[in-house]
Scaffold this active site. Structure first.
Site, PDB file in Angstrom:
ATOM      1  N   LYS A 114       0.839  -1.209   0.000  1.00 33.36           N
ATOM      2  CA  LYS A 114       0.000   0.000   0.000  1.00 33.36           C
ATOM      3  C   LYS A 114       0.875   1.261   0.000  1.00 33.36           C
ATOM      4  O   LYS A 114       0.678   2.153  -0.808  1.00 33.36           O
ATOM      5  CB  LYS A 114      -0.934   0.020   1.234  1.00 33.36           C
ATOM      6  CG  LYS A 114      -1.866  -1.183   1.309  1.00 33.36           C
ATOM      7  CD  LYS A 114      -2.819  -1.096   2.477  1.00 33.36           C
ATOM      8  CE  LYS A 114      -2.167  -1.154   3.838  1.00 33.36           C
ATOM      9  NZ  LYS A 114      -1.452  -2.408   4.129  1.00 33.36           N
ATOM     10  N   ARG A 161     -10.011   0.779   8.593  1.00 36.27           N
ATOM     11  CA  ARG A 161      -9.551  -0.580   8.859  1.00 36.27           C
ATOM     12  C   ARG A 161     -10.592  -1.402   9.606  1.00 36.27           C
ATOM     13  O   ARG A 161     -10.348  -2.561   9.917  1.00 36.27           O
ATOM     14  CB  ARG A 161      -8.309  -0.489   9.728  1.00 36.27           C
ATOM     15  CG  ARG A 161      -7.089  -1.189   9.180  1.00 36.27           C
ATOM     16  CD  ARG A 161      -5.962  -0.775  10.095  1.00 36.27           C
ATOM     17  NE  ARG A 161      -4.773  -1.495   9.922  1.00 36.27           N
ATOM     18  CZ  ARG A 161      -3.681  -1.018   9.331  1.00 36.27           C
ATOM     19  NH1 ARG A 161      -3.713   0.169   8.761  1.00 36.27           N
ATOM     20  NH2 ARG A 161      -2.597  -1.730   9.303  1.00 36.27           N
ATOM     21  N   ARG A 166      11.719  -5.534   4.779  1.00 33.81           N
ATOM     22  CA  ARG A 166      11.455  -4.111   4.533  1.00 33.81           C
ATOM     23  C   ARG A 166      12.425  -3.230   5.321  1.00 33.81           C
ATOM     24  O   ARG A 166      12.770  -3.496   6.465  1.00 33.81           O
ATOM     25  CB  ARG A 166      10.029  -3.753   4.959  1.00 33.81           C
ATOM     26  CG  ARG A 166       9.798  -2.242   4.945  1.00 33.81           C
ATOM     27  CD  ARG A 166       8.363  -1.851   5.058  1.00 33.81           C
ATOM     28  NE  ARG A 166       7.675  -2.453   6.171  1.00 33.81           N
ATOM     29  CZ  ARG A 166       6.359  -2.405   6.335  1.00 33.81           C
ATOM     30  NH1 ARG A 166       5.619  -1.790   5.435  1.00 33.81           N
ATOM     31  NH2 ARG A 166       5.805  -2.979   7.378  1.00 33.81           N
ATOM     32  N   ARG A 194      11.282  -1.545  10.890  1.00 28.74           N
ATOM     33  CA  ARG A 194      10.176  -1.242  11.795  1.00 28.74           C
ATOM     34  C   ARG A 194      10.083  -2.287  12.901  1.00 28.74           C
ATOM     35  O   ARG A 194      10.268  -3.475  12.659  1.00 28.74           O
ATOM     36  CB  ARG A 194       8.862  -1.196  11.000  1.00 28.74           C
ATOM     37  CG  ARG A 194       8.472   0.212  10.608  1.00 28.74           C
ATOM     38  CD  ARG A 194       7.338   0.268   9.639  1.00 28.74           C
ATOM     39  NE  ARG A 194       6.137  -0.434  10.056  1.00 28.74           N
ATOM     40  CZ  ARG A 194       4.999  -0.419   9.365  1.00 28.74           C
ATOM     41  NH1 ARG A 194       4.919   0.273   8.244  1.00 28.74           N
ATOM     42  NH2 ARG A 194       3.944  -1.092   9.785  1.00 28.74           N
ATOM     43  N   ARG A 218      -0.539  -9.261  13.004  1.00 27.76           N
ATOM     44  CA  ARG A 218      -1.116  -8.223  12.136  1.00 27.76           C
ATOM     45  C   ARG A 218      -1.977  -8.860  11.047  1.00 27.76           C
ATOM     46  O   ARG A 218      -3.032  -8.349  10.679  1.00 27.76           O
ATOM     47  CB  ARG A 218      -0.014  -7.365  11.525  1.00 27.76           C
ATOM     48  CG  ARG A 218       0.613  -6.429  12.554  1.00 27.76           C
ATOM     49  CD  ARG A 218       1.945  -5.893  12.115  1.00 27.76           C
ATOM     50  NE  ARG A 218       1.860  -5.032  10.958  1.00 27.76           N
ATOM     51  CZ  ARG A 218       2.917  -4.651  10.235  1.00 27.76           C
ATOM     52  NH1 ARG A 218       4.131  -5.082  10.571  1.00 27.76           N
ATOM     53  NH2 ARG A 218       2.770  -3.869   9.212  1.00 27.76           N
TER      54      ARG A 218
HETATM   55  P1  AP5 Z   1       4.783  -1.613   1.859  1.00 30.39           P
HETATM   56  O1  AP5 Z   1       4.463  -0.782   0.669  1.00 30.39           O
HETATM   57  O2  AP5 Z   1       5.480  -0.955   2.999  1.00 30.39           O
HETATM   58  O3  AP5 Z   1       3.445  -2.371   2.367  1.00 30.39           O
HETATM   59  P2  AP5 Z   1       2.201  -1.827   3.160  1.00 30.39           P
HETATM   60  O4  AP5 Z   1       0.996  -2.502   2.586  1.00 30.39           O
HETATM   61  O5  AP5 Z   1       2.184  -0.330   3.186  1.00 30.39           O
HETATM   62  O6  AP5 Z   1       2.538  -2.438   4.577  1.00 30.39           O
HETATM   63  P3  AP5 Z   1       2.414  -1.837   6.036  1.00 30.39           P
HETATM   64  O7  AP5 Z   1       3.151  -2.784   6.919  1.00 30.39           O
HETATM   65  O8  AP5 Z   1       2.829  -0.403   6.114  1.00 30.39           O
HETATM   66  O9  AP5 Z   1       0.897  -1.942   6.257  1.00 30.39           O
HETATM   67  P4  AP5 Z   1       0.179  -2.092   7.541  1.00 30.39           P
HETATM   68  O10 AP5 Z   1      -1.191  -1.828   7.053  1.00 30.39           O
HETATM   69  O11 AP5 Z   1       0.322  -3.331   8.313  1.00 30.39           O
HETATM   70  O12 AP5 Z   1       0.893  -1.029   8.510  1.00 30.39           O
HETATM   71  P5  AP5 Z   1       0.508   0.433   8.946  1.00 30.39           P
HETATM   72  O13 AP5 Z   1       1.731   1.224   8.976  1.00 30.39           O
HETATM   73  O14 AP5 Z   1      -0.675   0.935   8.189  1.00 30.39           O
HETATM   74  O15 AP5 Z   1       5.600  -2.901   1.376  1.00 30.39           O
HETATM   75  C1  AP5 Z   1       6.114  -3.827   2.304  1.00 30.39           C
HETATM   76  C2  AP5 Z   1       7.461  -4.370   1.791  1.00 30.39           C
HETATM   77  O16 AP5 Z   1       7.230  -5.181   0.639  1.00 30.39           O
HETATM   78  C3  AP5 Z   1       8.444  -3.268   1.347  1.00 30.39           C
HETATM   79  O17 AP5 Z   1       9.745  -3.629   1.708  1.00 30.39           O
HETATM   80  C4  AP5 Z   1       8.289  -3.217  -0.181  1.00 30.39           C
HETATM   81  O18 AP5 Z   1       9.492  -2.831  -0.824  1.00 30.39           O
HETATM   82  C5  AP5 Z   1       7.929  -4.675  -0.510  1.00 30.39           C
HETATM   83  N1  AP5 Z   1       6.998  -4.773  -1.639  1.00 30.39           N
HETATM   84  C6  AP5 Z   1       5.959  -3.940  -1.928  1.00 30.39           C
HETATM   85  N2  AP5 Z   1       5.316  -4.358  -3.033  1.00 30.39           N
HETATM   86  C7  AP5 Z   1       5.947  -5.491  -3.451  1.00 30.39           C
HETATM   87  C8  AP5 Z   1       5.755  -6.384  -4.555  1.00 30.39           C
HETATM   88  N3  AP5 Z   1       4.780  -6.208  -5.457  1.00 30.39           N
HETATM   89  N4  AP5 Z   1       6.611  -7.446  -4.670  1.00 30.39           N
HETATM   90  C9  AP5 Z   1       7.621  -7.642  -3.765  1.00 30.39           C
HETATM   91  N5  AP5 Z   1       7.861  -6.817  -2.712  1.00 30.39           N
HETATM   92  C10 AP5 Z   1       7.033  -5.754  -2.551  1.00 30.39           C
HETATM   93  O19 AP5 Z   1      -0.032   0.172  10.449  1.00 30.39           O
HETATM   94  C11 AP5 Z   1       0.843  -0.146  11.500  1.00 30.39           C
HETATM   95  C12 AP5 Z   1       0.040  -0.254  12.792  1.00 30.39           C
HETATM   96  O20 AP5 Z   1      -0.590   1.012  13.097  1.00 30.39           O
HETATM   97  C13 AP5 Z   1      -1.127  -1.252  12.763  1.00 30.39           C
HETATM   98  O21 AP5 Z   1      -0.695  -2.574  13.050  1.00 30.39           O
HETATM   99  C14 AP5 Z   1      -2.044  -0.674  13.844  1.00 30.39           C
HETATM  100  O22 AP5 Z   1      -1.578  -0.985  15.142  1.00 30.39           O
HETATM  101  C15 AP5 Z   1      -1.891   0.830  13.649  1.00 30.39           C
HETATM  102  N6  AP5 Z   1      -2.888   1.369  12.714  1.00 30.39           N
HETATM  103  C16 AP5 Z   1      -2.622   1.949  11.495  1.00 30.39           C
HETATM  104  N7  AP5 Z   1      -3.771   2.328  10.908  1.00 30.39           N
HETATM  105  C17 AP5 Z   1      -4.775   1.994  11.759  1.00 30.39           C
HETATM  106  C18 AP5 Z   1      -6.188   2.104  11.697  1.00 30.39           C
HETATM  107  N8  AP5 Z   1      -6.816   2.653  10.628  1.00 30.39           N
HETATM  108  N9  AP5 Z   1      -6.916   1.625  12.739  1.00 30.39           N
HETATM  109  C19 AP5 Z   1      -6.318   1.093  13.821  1.00 30.39           C
HETATM  110  N10 AP5 Z   1      -4.982   0.947  13.944  1.00 30.39           N
HETATM  111  C20 AP5 Z   1      -4.214   1.393  12.908  1.00 30.39           C
END
Ligand code: AP5
Length: 215
Positions: free
Chosen positions: A13, A86, A125, A158, A169
């Site tokens: 994402k 979410r 990552r 991270r 997660r």
């Molecule tokens: P990346 O692009 O970083 O993936 P992502 O989908 O953004 O993953 P996140 O871990 O950031 O998502 P998340 O939803 O768990 O975390 P968030 O920060 O929102 O890609 C990942 C890796 O893969 C990278 O190294 C990239 O290079 C590689 N990659 C990408 N595409 C690829 C491909 N096609 N092929 C191969 N490799 C690839 O949330 C963190 C925490 O915050 C949550 O756990 C929760 O506690 C809290 N939180 C955040 N939002 C909310 C909410 N709305 N409600 C409640 N709690 C929340």
């Protein structure tokens, strides 16, 4: 343009949002990035969110809805929401805010990736704590090992990218977030993307889909 990007942790994402905002000149509103910035700044919201984030659980809906609606109100050129909503309660909170403002979402982009592909993406990552750039030790290497391409300095791993927390997660995603896609059926156009392919190919599919959906 107003978009929502949905998908499991590690679906790509953040990676795809960065390309979408560059192409369309809209704001990238990532709930995870905003929460990490709050933590780094030592705010009350950041400290409330800490234990949930470190264990892979969701931060309570009321905190998230207020935080994200505040960010949306400032995004005058449009936005792509990353990681929000979410839960169905968060989606309802967003609906209410959109309806109050007389606005609507142009498209939902759902990135689909099987759980089996996620663990290596997350543990490999590396992120830039300054500009938010996202890299991978195999799939998207920085030009200089361990350093951000934009000259910000060292990349970091991270805290929630350890195998145990990633497992949690993913469980949280299936139990609480997957239903959000169903919530949006019949409300807004949904673009379903196979994100289990090369990063550039995913981007090309997202752009192609958006061109046809929002033309
Ligand atoms: P990346 O692009 O970083 O993936 P992502 O989908 O953004 O993953 P996140 O871990 O950031 O998502 P998340 O939803 O768990 O975390 P968030 O920060 O929102 O890609 C990942 C890796 O893969 C990278 O190294 C990239 O290079 C590689 N990659 C990408 N595409 C690829 C491909 N096609 N092929 C191969 N490799 C690839 O949330 C963190 C925490 O915050 C949550 O756990 C929760 O506690 C809290 N939180 C955040 N939002 C909310 C909410 N709305 N409600 C409640 N709690 C929340």
């Amino acid at each position: 343009m107003r978009l929502i990007l949905l998908g499991p942790p590690g679906a790509g994402k953040g990676t795809q949002c960065k390309r979408v905002v560059e192409k369309y000149g809209i704001a990238h509103l990532s709930s995870g990035d905003i929460l990490r910035a709050e933590r780094a700044a030592g705010t009350e919201l950041g400290s409330k969110a800490q234990s949930y984030m470190d264990s892979g659980a969701l931060v309570p809906d009321d905190l998230i809805i207020d935080m994200m609606i505040g960010a949306i109100k400032k995004a005058s050129t449009g936005y792509v929401l990353d990681g929000f909503p979410r839960t169905v309660v968060q989606a309802e909170g967003l609906d209410q805010a959109l309806s109050n403002a007389g606005e609507k979402i142009d498209a939902i982009v759902e990135l689909q990736v099987p759980d089996s592909a996620i663990l290596s993406r997350m543990t490999g990552r590396r992120s830039c704590p300054v500009c938010g750039g996202v890299y991978h030790v195999e799939n998207l290497k920085p030009k200089i090992d361990g350093q951000c391409d934009k000259g910000c300095g060292p990349l970091v791993q991270r805290k929630d990218d350890t195998p145990d927390v990633v497992k949690n997660r993913l469980k949280t995603y299936h139990e609480q977030t997957a239903a959000v896609v169903g919530y949006y059926e019949d409300k807004f156009p949904i673009l379903t993307i196979n994100a289990d392919q090369d990063i550039d190919k995913v981007t090309a599919d997202v752009f192609k889909g958006l061109e046809s959906l929002v033309r």
